[in-house]
Design an enzyme around this catalytic site. Structure first.
Site, PDB file in Angstrom:
ATOM      1  N   ASP A 107     -25.475 -22.159  30.155  1.00 46.41           N
ATOM      2  CA  ASP A 107     -25.626 -20.701  30.134  1.00 46.41           C
ATOM      3  C   ASP A 107     -24.351 -19.990  29.698  1.00 46.41           C
ATOM      4  OD1 ASP A 107     -23.971 -20.910  32.363  1.00 46.41           O
ATOM      5  OD2 ASP A 107     -25.452 -20.149  33.793  1.00 46.41           O
ATOM      6  N   SER A 146     -21.691 -18.965  43.443  1.00 49.43           N
ATOM      7  CA  SER A 146     -22.098 -20.149  42.692  1.00 49.43           C
ATOM      8  C   SER A 146     -20.937 -21.080  42.374  1.00 49.43           C
ATOM      9  CB  SER A 146     -22.795 -19.733  41.389  1.00 49.43           C
ATOM     10  OG  SER A 146     -21.958 -18.900  40.607  1.00 49.43           O
ATOM     11  N   HIS A 162     -21.585 -20.215  33.949  1.00 47.92           N
ATOM     12  CA  HIS A 162     -21.126 -21.087  35.026  1.00 47.92           C
ATOM     13  C   HIS A 162     -20.399 -22.292  34.428  1.00 47.92           C
ATOM     14  CE1 HIS A 162     -24.484 -18.849  36.925  1.00 47.92           C
ATOM     15  NE2 HIS A 162     -23.692 -18.898  37.989  1.00 47.92           N
TER      16      HIS A 162
END
Length: 328
Positions: A234, A72, A237
């Protein structure tokens, strides 16, 4: 065992097919797995794809072919516009610094582990990247992939890309001790594990012919001091600002990979790779590259590969910004 010794031991185990974690018992994995499950419940499971980044930057004449691989962090999960993705920021910064067009392809996938790199590299064969960026490792930690296996899989990906004649820059495993949803007392465990993995990745990648940039805690105290700005909603990230900080650390190494003399042509001051790997894991933005042209000759012998350790912050300050500036 020192971090330098652990880095060497894990990288050596990977080279001969070992998968064990040096100096850490199985109880560690159980604790980390339980903690990661708890953290994942707080973070949630990503259900959306990051925006697809633009593919052309600075025109289309004789572009540098840049490819991204990994998880990611490479895909740019958590941002809302294509220009904020990791790929767009790296390609725009590279195009501005080189004053040359860049063609970008992102093969990274949210949630990817080192075991997914082989398929990603295979998908890039037709594109034939000249420059490859890999960011991987965090999901290996949270999914209990043993360091020996993780490093072996990364080494295979770097080797495959080098066989495609691509220059390879690897952003090593970030410091998971900065992730807010992981509470004390297990923060220090995650920090130790991820930094040890980063050091082992450095040894393996440089010996395979690539260079590394230590992401460490994603460039230092700024992430820890300003989590609301540098992390996304979150708290796991990076935010758009976090990705800009990441790109600013990596772009100078991309430029160097394309412009500096071949390793060994100009012998700069160097240090043993074991020591360099341990030091780089502690300081975000540290680049490690071989100082000799034939690293494989001394890989596991008495002689130790010597490498160059650099902080490119001053170079980054002199470069254009990494805000995206692309052409369709």
């Amino acid at each position: 065992m020192s971090r330098a010794s652990r880095a060497r031991a894990v990288a050596q185990a990977a080279a001969v097919g070992g998968a064990g974690l040096v100096g850490v018992g199985g109880a560690f994995y159980g604790l980390l797995l339980g903690q990661s499950k708890w953290a994942r419940r707080r973070i949630g499971v990503p259900t959306e794809r990051p925006p697809d980044p633009p593919t052309s930057f600075g025109g289309t004449v004789a572009p540098i072919r840049l490819a991204l691989f990994g998880d990611s962090a490479a895909a740019g999960f958590g941002v809302s516009t294509p220009d904020e993705t990791t790929g767009a920021l790296l390609a725009a910064g590279l195009s501005q610094a080189m004053r040359q067009a860049v063609e970008l392809r992102c093969f990274a996938v949210v949630g990817a582990q080192s075991g997914d790199l082989g398929a990603q590299v295979e998908d890039s064969t037709e594109f034939a990247p000249q420059l490859a960026v890999i960011m991987v490792g965090a999901n290996d930690v949270t999914h209990r992939v043993t360091p020996g296996r993780s490093v072996a899989l990364l080494t295979a990906a770097v080797t495959a890309l080098r066989e495609l004649e691509a220059e390879v820059v690897v952003g090593t495993c970030p410091d998971l001790g900065t992730v807010r949803p992981i509470p004390h007392p297990l923060k220090w465990v995650a920090r130790r594990w991820s930094r040890s993995l980063a050091a082992a990745q450095t040894v393996a990648v440089v010996e395979a012919g690539g260079r590394t940039v230590a992401l460490a805690d994603l460039l230092g105290a700024e992430f820890d001091a300003h989590p609301d700005q540098m992390f996304g909603p979150d708290q796991f990230h990076p935010s758009a600002a976090g990705y800009r900080a990441l790109a600013a650390a990596v772009v100078p190494s991309l430029v160097a990979a394309l412009t500096e003399p071949a390793p060994g042509d100009v012998p700069p001051p160097s240090v043993p790779i074991d020591q360099a790997a341990a030091a780089a894991a502690e300081v975000g933005g540290t680049e490690v590259v071989a100082a000799t042209s034939q690293p494989a000759l001394s890989r596991w012998g008495r002689k130790t590969l010597r490498v160059v350790l650099r902080q490119r912050e001053d170079e980054a300050e002199g470069q254009p910004s990494v805000d995206a500036d692309h052409s369709a």
